[in-house]
Design a protein around this motif. Structure first.
Motif, PDB file in Angstrom:
ATOM      1  N   TYR A 110     -13.334 -11.273  -5.739  1.00 38.38           N
ATOM      2  CA  TYR A 110     -12.638 -10.086  -6.234  1.00 38.38           C
ATOM      3  C   TYR A 110     -13.385  -8.899  -5.415  1.00 38.38           C
ATOM      4  O   TYR A 110     -14.566  -8.273  -5.724  1.00 38.38           O
ATOM      5  CB  TYR A 110     -12.848  -9.700  -7.585  1.00 38.38           C
ATOM      6  N   MET A 111     -13.129  -8.592  -4.029  1.00 43.08           N
ATOM      7  CA  MET A 111     -13.619  -7.669  -3.069  1.00 43.08           C
ATOM      8  C   MET A 111     -12.526  -7.362  -2.195  1.00 43.08           C
ATOM      9  O   MET A 111     -11.432  -7.783  -2.085  1.00 43.08           O
ATOM     10  CB  MET A 111     -14.741  -8.532  -2.629  1.00 43.08           C
ATOM     11  N   ILE A 112     -12.903  -6.251  -1.634  1.00 43.24           N
ATOM     12  CA  ILE A 112     -11.876  -5.511  -0.582  1.00 43.24           C
ATOM     13  C   ILE A 112     -12.146  -6.006   0.594  1.00 43.24           C
ATOM     14  O   ILE A 112     -13.254  -6.476   1.323  1.00 43.24           O
ATOM     15  CB  ILE A 112     -12.174  -4.095  -0.636  1.00 43.24           C
ATOM     16  N   TYR A 113     -11.000  -6.587   1.165  1.00 41.19           N
ATOM     17  CA  TYR A 113     -10.767  -6.909   2.476  1.00 41.19           C
ATOM     18  C   TYR A 113     -10.447  -5.947   3.301  1.00 41.19           C
ATOM     19  O   TYR A 113     -11.062  -5.516   4.504  1.00 41.19           O
ATOM     20  CB  TYR A 113      -9.569  -8.110   2.629  1.00 41.19           C
ATOM     21  N   GLN A 114      -9.396  -5.085   2.991  1.00 41.66           N
ATOM     22  CA  GLN A 114      -8.916  -3.760   3.552  1.00 41.66           C
ATOM     23  C   GLN A 114      -8.411  -2.800   2.709  1.00 41.66           C
ATOM     24  O   GLN A 114      -7.686  -3.388   1.727  1.00 41.66           O
ATOM     25  CB  GLN A 114      -8.420  -4.023   4.798  1.00 41.66           C
ATOM     26  N   VAL A 115      -8.371  -1.423   3.004  1.00 37.55           N
ATOM     27  CA  VAL A 115      -7.764  -0.493   2.190  1.00 37.55           C
ATOM     28  C   VAL A 115      -6.471  -0.019   2.742  1.00 37.55           C
ATOM     29  O   VAL A 115      -6.737   0.133   4.268  1.00 37.55           O
ATOM     30  CB  VAL A 115      -8.803   0.751   1.922  1.00 37.55           C
ATOM     31  N   ARG A 116      -5.517   0.170   1.990  1.00 36.41           N
ATOM     32  CA  ARG A 116      -4.092   0.898   2.468  1.00 36.41           C
ATOM     33  C   ARG A 116      -3.917   1.977   1.770  1.00 36.41           C
ATOM     34  O   ARG A 116      -4.254   2.399   0.650  1.00 36.41           O
ATOM     35  CB  ARG A 116      -3.241  -0.204   2.322  1.00 36.41           C
ATOM     36  N   ASP A 117      -3.283   3.043   2.630  1.00 39.02           N
ATOM     37  CA  ASP A 117      -2.715   4.067   1.641  1.00 39.02           C
ATOM     38  C   ASP A 117      -1.430   3.710   0.985  1.00 39.02           C
ATOM     39  O   ASP A 117      -1.205   2.926   0.602  1.00 39.02           O
ATOM     40  CB  ASP A 117      -2.456   5.134   2.737  1.00 39.02           C
ATOM     41  N   SER A 118      -1.043   4.835   0.112  1.00 40.40           N
ATOM     42  CA  SER A 118      -0.283   4.709  -0.927  1.00 40.40           C
ATOM     43  C   SER A 118       1.227   4.047  -0.106  1.00 40.40           C
ATOM     44  O   SER A 118       2.063   3.533  -0.927  1.00 40.40           O
ATOM     45  CB  SER A 118      -0.017   6.098  -1.668  1.00 40.40           C
ATOM     46  N   GLU A 119       1.428   4.070   0.996  1.00 38.31           N
ATOM     47  CA  GLU A 119       2.630   3.666   1.753  1.00 38.31           C
ATOM     48  C   GLU A 119       2.325   2.183   2.032  1.00 38.31           C
ATOM     49  O   GLU A 119       3.304   1.700   2.525  1.00 38.31           O
ATOM     50  CB  GLU A 119       3.125   4.315   2.768  1.00 38.31           C
ATOM     51  N   GLY A 120       1.011   1.827   2.103  1.00 37.20           N
ATOM     52  CA  GLY A 120       0.775   0.465   2.705  1.00 37.20           C
ATOM     53  C   GLY A 120       0.174   0.301   4.181  1.00 37.20           C
ATOM     54  O   GLY A 120       0.276  -0.808   4.404  1.00 37.20           O
ATOM     55  N   ASN A 121       0.005   1.448   4.700  1.00 38.50           N
ATOM     56  CA  ASN A 121      -0.495   1.422   5.940  1.00 38.50           C
ATOM     57  C   ASN A 121      -2.024   1.169   5.759  1.00 38.50           C
ATOM     58  O   ASN A 121      -2.913   2.002   5.123  1.00 38.50           O
ATOM     59  CB  ASN A 121      -0.383   2.806   6.815  1.00 38.50           C
ATOM     60  N   ARG A 158      -3.305 -10.826  -3.956  1.00 42.63           N
ATOM     61  CA  ARG A 158      -3.863 -10.197  -2.918  1.00 42.63           C
ATOM     62  C   ARG A 158      -3.896  -8.617  -2.741  1.00 42.63           C
ATOM     63  O   ARG A 158      -4.572  -8.127  -1.829  1.00 42.63           O
ATOM     64  CB  ARG A 158      -3.514 -10.945  -1.592  1.00 42.63           C
ATOM     65  N   PHE A 159      -3.096  -8.158  -3.364  1.00 46.76           N
ATOM     66  CA  PHE A 159      -2.948  -6.587  -3.241  1.00 46.76           C
ATOM     67  C   PHE A 159      -3.031  -6.021  -4.572  1.00 46.76           C
ATOM     68  O   PHE A 159      -2.197  -6.669  -5.724  1.00 46.76           O
ATOM     69  CB  PHE A 159      -1.307  -6.224  -2.359  1.00 46.76           C
ATOM     70  N   MET A 361      -3.865  -0.377 -11.377  1.00 48.96           N
ATOM     71  CA  MET A 361      -2.356  -0.801 -11.829  1.00 48.96           C
ATOM     72  C   MET A 361      -1.884  -2.044 -11.526  1.00 48.96           C
ATOM     73  O   MET A 361      -0.887  -2.619 -11.620  1.00 48.96           O
ATOM     74  CB  MET A 361      -1.370   0.177 -11.135  1.00 48.96           C
ATOM     75  N   PHE A 362      -3.135  -3.005 -10.871  1.00 51.77           N
ATOM     76  CA  PHE A 362      -2.894  -4.285 -10.707  1.00 51.77           C
ATOM     77  C   PHE A 362      -1.917  -4.849  -9.575  1.00 51.77           C
ATOM     78  O   PHE A 362      -1.612  -3.984  -8.721  1.00 51.77           O
ATOM     79  CB  PHE A 362      -2.793  -5.008 -12.152  1.00 51.77           C
ATOM     80  N   GLY A 363      -1.402  -6.055  -9.725  1.00 49.42           N
ATOM     81  CA  GLY A 363      -0.934  -6.815  -8.612  1.00 49.42           C
ATOM     82  C   GLY A 363       0.438  -6.144  -8.091  1.00 49.42           C
ATOM     83  O   GLY A 363       1.457  -5.974  -8.890  1.00 49.42           O
ATOM     84  N   ILE A 364       0.785  -6.280  -6.703  1.00 49.33           N
ATOM     85  CA  ILE A 364       1.788  -6.150  -6.178  1.00 49.33           C
ATOM     86  C   ILE A 364       2.065  -7.256  -4.970  1.00 49.33           C
ATOM     87  O   ILE A 364       0.915  -7.681  -4.655  1.00 49.33           O
ATOM     88  CB  ILE A 364       2.219  -4.742  -5.577  1.00 49.33           C
ATOM     89  N   THR A 365       2.957  -7.493  -4.625  1.00 48.11           N
ATOM     90  CA  THR A 365       3.198  -8.406  -3.475  1.00 48.11           C
ATOM     91  C   THR A 365       2.832  -8.344  -2.176  1.00 48.11           C
ATOM     92  O   THR A 365       2.236  -8.855  -1.330  1.00 48.11           O
ATOM     93  CB  THR A 365       4.620  -8.840  -3.303  1.00 48.11           C
ATOM     94  N   GLY A 366       2.538  -7.171  -1.870  1.00 42.26           N
ATOM     95  CA  GLY A 366       2.347  -6.771  -0.543  1.00 42.26           C
ATOM     96  C   GLY A 366       3.341  -6.296   0.559  1.00 42.26           C
ATOM     97  O   GLY A 366       3.088  -6.271   1.744  1.00 42.26           O
ATOM     98  N   GLU A 389      -5.732  -1.737  -2.589  1.00 39.77           N
ATOM     99  CA  GLU A 389      -6.652  -2.621  -2.091  1.00 39.77           C
ATOM    100  C   GLU A 389      -6.265  -4.011  -1.556  1.00 39.77           C
ATOM    101  O   GLU A 389      -5.566  -4.598  -2.661  1.00 39.77           O
ATOM    102  CB  GLU A 389      -7.966  -2.715  -3.179  1.00 39.77           C
ATOM    103  N   GLU A 390      -6.388  -4.350  -0.417  1.00 42.70           N
ATOM    104  CA  GLU A 390      -5.806  -5.785  -0.263  1.00 42.70           C
ATOM    105  C   GLU A 390      -7.252  -6.669  -0.175  1.00 42.70           C
ATOM    106  O   GLU A 390      -8.215  -6.455   0.255  1.00 42.70           O
ATOM    107  CB  GLU A 390      -5.333  -5.663   1.185  1.00 42.70           C
ATOM    108  N   LEU A 391      -7.169  -7.744  -1.059  1.00 43.25           N
ATOM    109  CA  LEU A 391      -8.281  -8.762  -1.252  1.00 43.25           C
ATOM    110  C   LEU A 391      -8.180  -9.839  -0.209  1.00 43.25           C
ATOM    111  O   LEU A 391      -7.097  -9.998   0.449  1.00 43.25           O
ATOM    112  CB  LEU A 391      -8.141  -9.002  -2.703  1.00 43.25           C
ATOM    113  N   PRO A 392      -9.069 -10.671   0.186  1.00 35.13           N
ATOM    114  CA  PRO A 392      -9.215 -11.412   0.968  1.00 35.13           C
ATOM    115  C   PRO A 392      -8.354 -12.797   0.782  1.00 35.13           C
ATOM    116  O   PRO A 392      -7.980 -13.285   1.822  1.00 35.13           O
ATOM    117  CB  PRO A 392     -10.688 -11.825   1.146  1.00 35.13           C
ATOM    118  N   GLY A 393      -8.267 -12.899  -0.438  1.00 29.48           N
ATOM    119  CA  GLY A 393      -7.114 -13.867  -0.805  1.00 29.48           C
ATOM    120  C   GLY A 393      -8.169 -15.369  -1.311  1.00 29.48           C
ATOM    121  O   GLY A 393      -9.430 -15.210  -2.002  1.00 29.48           O
TER     122      GLY A 393
END
Length: 415
Positions: A110-121, A158-159, A361-366, A389-393
């Motif tokens: 449960y850690m961050i792989y990379q951060v995305r903005d509200s649009e998913g970028n 993962r997201f 707000m927890f999980g979305i598919t990405g 927040e994209e998690l490493p999986g």
């Protein structure tokens, strides 16, 4: 440093003050549940001064015949995190699992792989990004399950969408998009009620959640698992339902309708109306049409469902780091009463009262395109200015491939 088994008290003490990211499956309450239902081990990362600077909870689950596998419950957790500490810790955890005869060992950190903005970028230069973690696991013999973009029961998310609530409530409201901000303000004008559910009412919760799960085609979560989480995390959760009192709502609409009608009558009877008065007259007439439509809908709903109706449910788990919107469900036929918006805003307020700065707000598919199965869920969360927040999986290391292959074959036959 060294890694060794630690006592329950050492684990509880560590978790009491740990304020970085940790999943509910690594919570003390979840441990208390697991130790009564499985073989569980507590490992500690110990520094040179004999201080516990990291913990990992491992549990066994059965495979074919007498064999077993191990999972780390979205751990480990490490104070003053570095990749070097993580690598050493997972190496020692791997050795421990192998010595205990595990056929495999699974991590879903449960850690961050990379951060995305509200649009998913992807935000390339965000200091929280940790792309090295994938290579770290792989070079230690773990196979990555892949950069999945789905929400299925067998895999951890993962997201996740996270709202920064470190500012004032006024700031949080200002940062919402215009539609979400409008709906949030409208909630305060409606006779909405927040009901806290006890164990005797969990079936009501599950009924609404399951209705939503089926409608949105989410991967189904077994009912017994939801009930177990409701029960076992209840001391660190708010399990709530939003309701509207339709009698009060109809009364307020009738009053507003009468007042608007009187104002229209005054304006219509006035001679030589100015342009401004003509404009106000048209606005009042449009409002009357709107209120009349709402009034008729509310009366229909009261006749069909009664004076007090259920709108939505939610389970909000919290720890030292964040509040998590863990489960939710709603009735789409009552969406105009904004039950989900109401509960979300009330729980953001509650998180602020607890001194938290993250509302997860927890999980979305990405999948961030309109054709995505959860696009509506993504847009709802986006409305609160949630970044992603994209998690490493998930990673698995296999010690006994023959056993794992036999288990896969059995699972395939059962399906």
């Amino acid at each position: 440093m060294k890694v060794e088994e630690i006592s329950e008290q050492q684990f509880y003490t560590f978790m009491k003050t740990y304020k970085d990211m940790y999943h509910f499956m690594h919570n003390e309450l979840y441990y208390d549940y697991m130790k009564n239902n499985a073989t569980v081990y507590l490992l500690g990362l110990i520094d040179d001064m004999d201080n516990v600077i990291g913990v990992s909870m491992l549990s066994e689950y059965p495979l074919v015949r007498f064999f077993k596998a191990m999972t780390t419950h979205s751990g480990p957790l490490i104070l003053d995190y570095t990749n070097d500490k993580l690598e050493y810790f997972i190496q020692e955890i791997s050795s421990f699992a192998k010595e205990k005869g595990a056929a495999s060992l699974t991590f879903s950190p449960y850690m961050i792989y990379q951060v995305r903005d509200s649009e998913g970028n992807v935000i390339e230069n965000d200091e929280r990004n940790n792309h090295e973690v994938i290579h770290l696991f792989e070079r230690n013999g773990f196979k990555h399950h892949g950069f999945t973009r789905q929400m299925i029961f067998e895999e951890n998310i993962r997201f996740q969408s996270v709202v920064d609530i470190s500012g004032s409530l006024k700031d949080i409201l200002k940062n919402m998009n215009s539609s979400t901000r409008y709906n949030t303000r409208q909630c305060e004008k409606l006779p909405l009620k927040l009901k806290y559910l006890d164990e005797s009412e969990y079936d009501r919760f599950i009924e609404i959640y399951k209705d939503t799960e089926e409608r949105l085609q989410f991967d189904p979560i077994p009912e017994h698992r939801i009930k177990a989480q409701l029960r076992n995390l209840k001391d660190k959760s708010y399990i709530v339902m939003s309701q509207i009192n339709l009698n009060e709502y109809i009364e307020s609409l009738e009053k507003e309708f009468d007042e608007l009608s009187k104002e229209i009558e005054v304006l219509e009877n006035k001679e030589n109306k100015s342009n401004g008065e003509k404009r106000r007259l048209n606005e009042k007439k449009n409002l009357v049409k709107s209120r009349e439509k709402r009034l008729n809908e509310a009366i229909t709903h009261r006749d069909k469902y009664g004076g007090l109706i259920d709108l939505s449910v939610g389970m909000y788990y919290y720890n030292n780091n964040e509040m998590v919107y863990l489960y939710s469900g709603s009735y789409p036929e009552h969406s105009q009463y904004l039950g989900t918006n109401f509960v979300t805003w009330e729980m953001i307020k509650k998180a602020k009262e607890l001194g938290l700065e993250r509302f997860n707000m927890f999980g979305i598919t990405g999948n961030f395109h309109e054709g995505a199965s959860d696009y509506g869920v993504f847009k709802f969360k986006q409305g609160y200015n949630a970044y992603i927040e994209e998690l490493p999986g998930t990673f698995t290391k296999v010690f006994k491939p023959i056993v794992l292959n036999a288990q896969k074959l059995i699972d395939k036959v059962r399906k």
